[in-house]
Design a protein around this motif. Structure first.
Motif, PDB file in Angstrom:
ATOM      1  N   UNK A  85       0.830  -1.206   0.000  1.00 30.17           N
ATOM      2  CA  UNK A  85       0.000   0.000   0.000  1.00 30.17           C
ATOM      3  C   UNK A  85       0.865   1.257   0.000  1.00 30.17           C
ATOM      4  N   UNK A  86       1.902   1.262   0.801  1.00 29.04           N
ATOM      5  CA  UNK A  86       2.775   2.433   0.868  1.00 29.04           C
ATOM      6  C   UNK A  86       3.549   2.636  -0.430  1.00 29.04           C
ATOM      7  N   UNK A  87       3.981   1.552  -1.048  1.00 28.24           N
ATOM      8  CA  UNK A  87       4.681   1.667  -2.320  1.00 28.24           C
ATOM      9  C   UNK A  87       3.757   2.200  -3.414  1.00 28.24           C
ATOM     10  N   UNK A  88       2.497   1.788  -3.382  1.00 28.98           N
ATOM     11  CA  UNK A  88       1.527   2.302  -4.357  1.00 28.98           C
ATOM     12  C   UNK A  88       1.314   3.798  -4.171  1.00 28.98           C
ATOM     13  N   UNK A  89       1.202   4.229  -2.921  1.00 34.80           N
ATOM     14  CA  UNK A  89       1.018   5.658  -2.631  1.00 34.80           C
ATOM     15  C   UNK A  89       2.229   6.459  -3.098  1.00 34.80           C
ATOM     16  N   UNK A  90       3.438   5.979  -2.792  1.00 35.72           N
ATOM     17  CA  UNK A  90       4.653   6.666  -3.224  1.00 35.72           C
ATOM     18  C   UNK A  90       4.760   6.720  -4.741  1.00 35.72           C
ATOM     19  N   UNK A  91       4.349   5.653  -5.399  1.00 33.77           N
ATOM     20  CA  UNK A  91       4.382   5.624  -6.867  1.00 33.77           C
ATOM     21  C   UNK A  91       3.411   6.648  -7.447  1.00 33.77           C
ATOM     22  N   UNK A  92       2.219   6.741  -6.886  1.00 38.39           N
ATOM     23  CA  UNK A  92       1.227   7.713  -7.364  1.00 38.39           C
ATOM     24  C   UNK A  92       1.725   9.141  -7.146  1.00 38.39           C
ATOM     25  N   UNK A  93       2.339   9.387  -5.992  1.00 34.96           N
ATOM     26  CA  UNK A  93       2.876  10.726  -5.719  1.00 34.96           C
ATOM     27  C   UNK A  93       3.970  11.078  -6.719  1.00 34.96           C
ATOM     28  N   UNK A  94       4.876  10.134  -6.989  1.00 31.81           N
ATOM     29  CA  UNK A  94       5.965  10.404  -7.933  1.00 31.81           C
ATOM     30  C   UNK A  94       5.455  10.600  -9.353  1.00 31.81           C
ATOM     31  N   UNK A  95       4.428   9.867  -9.744  1.00 31.74           N
ATOM     32  CA  UNK A  95       3.836  10.066 -11.066  1.00 31.74           C
ATOM     33  C   UNK A  95       3.184  11.443 -11.147  1.00 31.74           C
ATOM     34  N   UNK A  96       2.527  11.862 -10.050  1.00 35.16           N
ATOM     35  CA  UNK A  96       1.915  13.199 -10.023  1.00 35.16           C
ATOM     36  C   UNK A  96       2.988  14.291 -10.117  1.00 35.16           C
ATOM     37  N   UNK A  97       4.122  14.085  -9.445  1.00 35.86           N
ATOM     38  CA  UNK A  97       5.227  15.047  -9.511  1.00 35.86           C
ATOM     39  C   UNK A  97       5.777  15.106 -10.928  1.00 35.86           C
ATOM     40  N   UNK A  98       5.941  13.937 -11.556  1.00 37.13           N
ATOM     41  CA  UNK A  98       6.422  13.890 -12.939  1.00 37.13           C
ATOM     42  C   UNK A  98       5.453  14.606 -13.876  1.00 37.13           C
ATOM     43  N   UNK A  99       4.169  14.335 -13.729  1.00 33.69           N
ATOM     44  CA  UNK A  99       3.174  14.983 -14.587  1.00 33.69           C
ATOM     45  C   UNK A  99       3.128  16.496 -14.369  1.00 33.69           C
ATOM     46  N   UNK A 100       3.286  16.934 -13.117  1.00 31.32           N
ATOM     47  CA  UNK A 100       3.287  18.378 -12.868  1.00 31.32           C
ATOM     48  C   UNK A 100       4.519  19.042 -13.496  1.00 31.32           C
ATOM     49  N   UNK A 101       5.657  18.348 -13.481  1.00 32.25           N
ATOM     50  CA  UNK A 101       6.846  18.880 -14.156  1.00 32.25           C
ATOM     51  C   UNK A 101       6.654  18.978 -15.655  1.00 32.25           C
ATOM     52  N   UNK A 102       6.018  17.959 -16.246  1.00 31.44           N
ATOM     53  CA  UNK A 102       5.748  17.973 -17.688  1.00 31.44           C
ATOM     54  C   UNK A 102       4.758  19.080 -18.034  1.00 31.44           C
ATOM     55  N   UNK A 103       3.737  19.248 -17.202  1.00 29.33           N
ATOM     56  CA  UNK A 103       2.750  20.320 -17.434  1.00 29.33           C
ATOM     57  C   UNK A 103       3.423  21.688 -17.359  1.00 29.33           C
ATOM     58  N   UNK A 104       4.327  21.876 -16.401  1.00 30.32           N
ATOM     59  CA  UNK A 104       5.043  23.149 -16.290  1.00 30.32           C
ATOM     60  C   UNK A 104       5.913  23.408 -17.522  1.00 30.32           C
ATOM     61  N   UNK A 105       6.484  22.345 -18.081  1.00 26.90           N
ATOM     62  CA  UNK A 105       7.282  22.502 -19.299  1.00 26.90           C
ATOM     63  C   UNK A 105       6.388  22.894 -20.472  1.00 26.90           C
ATOM     64  N   UNK A 106       5.245  22.219 -20.594  1.00 25.31           N
ATOM     65  CA  UNK A 106       4.322  22.500 -21.702  1.00 25.31           C
ATOM     66  C   UNK A 106       3.747  23.914 -21.603  1.00 25.31           C
ATOM     67  N   UNK A 107       3.373  24.311 -20.386  1.00 30.04           N
ATOM     68  CA  UNK A 107       2.787  25.641 -20.174  1.00 30.04           C
ATOM     69  C   UNK A 107       3.829  26.724 -20.387  1.00 30.04           C
ATOM     70  N   UNK A 108       5.080  26.401 -20.151  1.00 29.69           N
ATOM     71  CA  UNK A 108       6.153  27.376 -20.331  1.00 29.69           C
ATOM     72  C   UNK A 108       6.375  28.228 -19.089  1.00 29.69           C
ATOM     73  N   UNK A 109       6.411  27.596 -17.954  1.00 36.14           N
ATOM     74  CA  UNK A 109       6.645  28.303 -16.696  1.00 36.14           C
ATOM     75  C   UNK A 109       8.014  28.978 -16.719  1.00 36.14           C
ATOM     76  N   UNK A 110       8.107  30.108 -16.025  1.00 41.05           N
ATOM     77  CA  UNK A 110       9.358  30.867 -16.009  1.00 41.05           C
ATOM     78  C   UNK A 110      10.407  30.241 -15.088  1.00 41.05           C
ATOM     79  N   UNK A 111       9.982  29.403 -14.178  1.00 35.65           N
ATOM     80  CA  UNK A 111      10.899  28.780 -13.228  1.00 35.65           C
ATOM     81  C   UNK A 111      11.459  27.487 -13.843  1.00 35.65           C
ATOM     82  N   UNK A 112      12.599  27.594 -14.479  1.00 35.24           N
ATOM     83  CA  UNK A 112      13.218  26.459 -15.172  1.00 35.24           C
ATOM     84  C   UNK A 112      13.685  25.392 -14.182  1.00 35.24           C
ATOM     85  N   UNK A 113      14.224  25.818 -13.056  1.00 34.36           N
ATOM     86  CA  UNK A 113      14.726  24.845 -12.082  1.00 34.36           C
ATOM     87  C   UNK A 113      13.596  24.002 -11.507  1.00 34.36           C
ATOM     88  N   UNK A 114      12.411  24.579 -11.331  1.00 32.42           N
ATOM     89  CA  UNK A 114      11.267  23.815 -10.848  1.00 32.42           C
ATOM     90  C   UNK A 114      10.829  22.795 -11.900  1.00 32.42           C
TER      91      UNK A 114
END
Length: 152
Positions: free
Chosen positions: A10-39
């Motif tokens: 259960x904990x591994x599933x939760x951690x995997x979902x969180x990491x996928x959400x972090x990855x998707x948020x990074x991809x969305x920030x790249x697509x949107x063209x956020x000014x914070x490159x390091x983020x």
């Protein structure tokens, strides 16, 4: 047939979902063209590195299910049969078990906790040693009671 799954799954599933959400948020920030490159880079790299790791760990732990049927118990890989570690599932028929013995192994309380090593002695002289701590205390009691009740 009743299945017991490790608590860590259960904990591994939760951690995997969180990491996928972090990855998707990074991809969305790249697509949107956020000014914070390091983020953008940080979220994408963090999610990209850890989501496969936790996903693989989740599937590896998920395969360690213990199954109990009315006439047999299927232990996951890692049971000790006659002093040798097995890397495949161990099937034990309940009518073959002659006795069950539990031995407390004291942990160092830093890296390891206390756990029981349960030894099933079969009628043909085979000894199978398993640990059930990864399924939780309640599940461990339930599994052990079922096996002991079927022996009597």
């Amino acid at each position: 047939m009743k299945k017991y799954v490790s608590i860590a799954t259960k904990y591994l599933a939760i951690l995997c979902i969180i990491c996928i959400a972090v990855l998707l948020s990074g991809v969305v920030l790249i697509i949107v063209g956020s000014e914070n490159i390091s983020l953008q880079i940080g979220l994408t790299v963090f999610g990209g590195m850890f989501s496969p790791l936790f996903l693989i760990s989740y599937f590896a732990d998920r395969s360690r299910t213990l199954m109990i049927d009315s006439d047999m118990v299927i232990f996951p890989r890692g049971a000790i049969v006659n002093g040798k570690l097995t890397f495949k599932k161990t099937v034990v028929k309940l009518d073959e078990i002659s006795s069950v013995e539990s031995k407390l192994h004291k942990g160092d309380k830093i890296l390891t906790g206390d756990c029981y090593f349960h030894t099933l002695k079969l009628k043909d002289g085979t000894k199978i040693t398993v640990t059930l701590y990864s399924y939780g205390k309640e599940a461990e009691k339930e599994i052990l009671e079922f096996i002991k009740n079927s022996v009597l």
